[in-house]
Design a protein around this motif. Structure first.
Motif, PDB file in Angstrom:
ATOM      1  N   SER A   1      24.236  21.356  20.133  1.00 55.03           N
ATOM      2  CA  SER A   1      24.768  22.009  18.932  1.00 55.03           C
ATOM      3  C   SER A   1      24.832  21.049  17.748  1.00 55.03           C
ATOM      4  O   SER A   1      24.844  21.485  16.606  1.00 55.03           O
ATOM      5  N   LEU A   2      24.815  19.741  18.034  1.00 52.78           N
ATOM      6  CA  LEU A   2      24.777  18.746  16.945  1.00 52.78           C
ATOM      7  C   LEU A   2      23.405  18.732  16.276  1.00 52.78           C
ATOM      8  O   LEU A   2      23.290  18.498  15.072  1.00 52.78           O
ATOM      9  N   LEU A   3      22.356  19.001  17.080  1.00 56.08           N
ATOM     10  CA  LEU A   3      20.989  18.754  16.614  1.00 56.08           C
ATOM     11  C   LEU A   3      20.601  19.598  15.398  1.00 56.08           C
ATOM     12  O   LEU A   3      19.923  19.111  14.492  1.00 56.08           O
ATOM     13  N   THR A   4      21.003  20.875  15.369  1.00 54.21           N
ATOM     14  CA  THR A   4      20.605  21.743  14.249  1.00 54.21           C
ATOM     15  C   THR A   4      21.125  21.187  12.927  1.00 54.21           C
ATOM     16  O   THR A   4      20.357  21.010  11.974  1.00 54.21           O
ATOM     17  N   VAL A   5      22.424  20.903  12.871  1.00 52.86           N
ATOM     18  CA  VAL A   5      23.019  20.403  11.630  1.00 52.86           C
ATOM     19  C   VAL A   5      22.441  19.025  11.293  1.00 52.86           C
ATOM     20  O   VAL A   5      22.131  18.741  10.129  1.00 52.86           O
ATOM     21  N   TYR A   6      22.262  18.194  12.305  1.00 54.00           N
ATOM     22  CA  TYR A   6      21.716  16.850  12.079  1.00 54.00           C
ATOM     23  C   TYR A   6      20.330  16.936  11.434  1.00 54.00           C
ATOM     24  O   TYR A   6      20.059  16.275  10.420  1.00 54.00           O
ATOM     25  N   PHE A   7      19.446  17.753  12.024  1.00 55.87           N
ATOM     26  CA  PHE A   7      18.068  17.814  11.514  1.00 55.87           C
ATOM     27  C   PHE A   7      17.985  18.514  10.158  1.00 55.87           C
ATOM     28  O   PHE A   7      17.096  18.200   9.349  1.00 55.87           O
TER      29      PHE A   7
END
Lengths: 269, 263
Positions: A36-42
């Motif tokens: 769930s971190l990856l979407t916002v991070y990218f």
């Protein structure tokens, strides 16, 4: 006093051990958290790669913000005490009231165990993220800001604990279904704490209001301090406001708890 | 034909029961719908703010990014609206009440997946669909070919989602591990709410060829916008067909291995 503290240490240890009984559950939870971190991070990684600064954040600052929210979320907003409403509804609260242990301290101790275990693994996740994608991080070198940041984190942690407690105690008056208010609380808190985006990217009229909400001192506030985006005076005021909100919710939670006990009828038992 | 009518009637009855149960607590209904709307609204605002700042996102204009996001939500909500039963499946396995489903003269897979249509999702699905159609008609160039391809790929996505849910149900019988499996799938699927092109190349490959998230969430909107090649369309159809057939095989195998927890 020593005997009294020993029992909370035992509660802490047992809560930690519980995580390693249901290992698969825990691992899956960490996998979910990382994904769930990856979407916002990218999203931010992509947006910040196209310009020197975005919403007045440099690339390293905004990516540090995203990484910081992931770390702080585990520390500040990882709570098991959401289960209190269910215990009130089912009448299981009665078991704890009969025991020589403070119910609020019991849950705070369990929450601490939850935070310690989450923090341990979140650090691995961040190291993995940085190694895999070469995340440029911002390292605060000013000891004053670092110190204030380290003060703001426990303040945010305890603030969220009492905020969550007040919500859980609604179960005394609405025991039927505690999940919907908790869901709404989670959604609103995630957004207004700056969990998805820094609050100052919103139009000034909205940011001007949201920055005074208690939720803005959970993630956005501490990370702003770490990133040194506020002057020293503003930082101290920010911290002061967080402490005021903490004291407000501390008093409110204790009052609601006492009122709730008066109406508690253990209907589930 | 008679069989289809029977299943439609049973689905109607179960849906009505689910609605009546859900609406017993109207305050809860309002709060849940408010929560879902706020979450949707704020992420949309975030996407708009970000895309406006950068002029485009991965080569997609603001309108295209919004349409992609709306399509993701449409697929996601439709799946959850009809396949909500998977979230109650673990409880039925561990309690043994799955036995009662097996005893009935109805397909147990149908009873497992379609027994719990979610009224809260319906309340958000309808306005979303209307808004999506309005948005597409007013902000994008609509062609007959694009529209037909879009509808076809939406159907393809829904079948793909169904295949994944069947797989999760099969895993649930074999391991009783359902909740985390379906939530991990949803977490990965959530990565498709934005154009897949923003992700690092390795992640993009993972989301396209290993976990078919891109096919599920991104490709219908891309088909509408005319950026999909015929090879990609063919790949998505073949993958969906293979996965669907494989999931049915898995389900049949799982049923053969089922040993009741005692009812």
């Amino acid at each position: 006093m020593v005997m009294s503290q020993k029992k909370y240490w035992q509660i802490f240890k047992i809560s930690l051990e519980e995580y390693f009984v249901y290992r698969l559950n825990f691992v899956m939870w960490r996998v979910r958290s990382f994904v769930s971190l990856l979407t916002v991070y990218f999203l931010w990684e992509f947006a910040s790669s196209k310009t020197l600064s975005i919403f007045t954040y440099s690339r390293s600052q905004i990516l540090t913000y995203v990484v910081g929210t992931h770390i702080l979320r585990s520390l500040v907003m990882g709570v098991r005490s959401a289960g209190i409403a269910g215990e009130i509804a089912s009448g299981d609260l009665s078991n704890y009231l009969l025991k020589p242990v403070s119910y609020l301290k019991f849950w705070f101790t369990k929450d601490l165990a939850d935070k310690v275990s989450n923090l341990f693994f979140v650090i691995f996740e961040i190291v993995l993220l940085v190694k895999l994608f070469g995340t440029p991080l911002f390292w605060q070198k000013d000891w004053v800001y670092l110190g204030l940041f380290l003060v703001s984190v426990p303040v945010a942690t305890v603030l969220f604990y009492y905020l969550s407690l007040v919500l859980s105690f609604i179960g005394f008056w609405i025991p039927e279904n505690p999940w919907p208010p908790r869901f709404l609380f989670n959604v609103v808190t995630e957004i207004l704490s700056g969990g998805i985006f820094p609050l100052d990217i919103l139009p000034a009229v909205f940011f001007g209001v949201f920055r005074f909400f208690p939720t803005s001192f959970l993630l956005f506030g501490p990370l702003n301090i770490y990133l040194g985006r506020l002057s020293l005076g503003e930082t101290i005021l920010n911290l002061g406001a967080a402490v005021v909100w903490l004291m407000f919710f501390y008093v409110l939670a204790n009052r609601v708890w006492l009122r709730g006990l008066r109406v508690y009828a253990a209907e589930g038992r | 034909m008679i069989s289809l009518k029977k299943y439609l009637k049973v689905w109607g009855l179960m849906t009505r029961n689910a609605f009546e149960t859900a609406l017993m607590n109207r305050k809860a209904a309002v709060i849940l719908i408010a929560g879902k709307t706020i979450r949707f609204g704020f992420f949309l605002v975030f996407l708009i703010l970000l895309t406006e700042k950068t002029q485009s996102l991965a080569g997609y204009s603001l309108d295209e990014v919004v349409f992609l996001f709306l399509t993701f939500n449409f697929v996601d909500m439709t799946t959850q609206l009809f396949l909500r039963g998977i979230y109650l499946f673990r409880g039925k396995i561990v309690s043994g009440s799955f036995d009662f489903i097996l005893l009935k003269p109805l397909n147990p897979l149908f009873m497992t997946l379609f027994s719990q249509t979610d009224v809260f999702d319906l309340a958000t699905w309808l306005p979303l669909t209307i808004f999506m159609i309005y948005f597409a008609l007013n902000r994008l160039e609509v062609t007959i070919g694009g529209l037909l391809l879009y509808l076809f790929l939406i159907g393809n996505s829904l079948v793909l989602a169904l295949a994944i849910h069947i797989l999760v149900a099969a895993i649930g019988i074999l391991t009783t591990e359902v909740d985390h499996t379906i939530m991990i799938f949803r977490d990965f699927a959530n990565m498709g709410k934005v154009p897949i092109e923003i992700y690092a190349p390795g992640v993009r490959v993972l989301l396209t060829f290993v976990l078919p998230v891109a096919i599920l969430t991104n490709w219908p909107a891309k088909g509408f916008l005319g950026v999909l090649t015929w090879q990609m369309i063919l790949y998505s159809v073949i993958l969906t067909a293979v996965l669907f057939l494989a999931s049915l095989k898995c389900w049949r195998y799982a049923l053969s291995q089922y040993s009741s927890a005692s009812s």
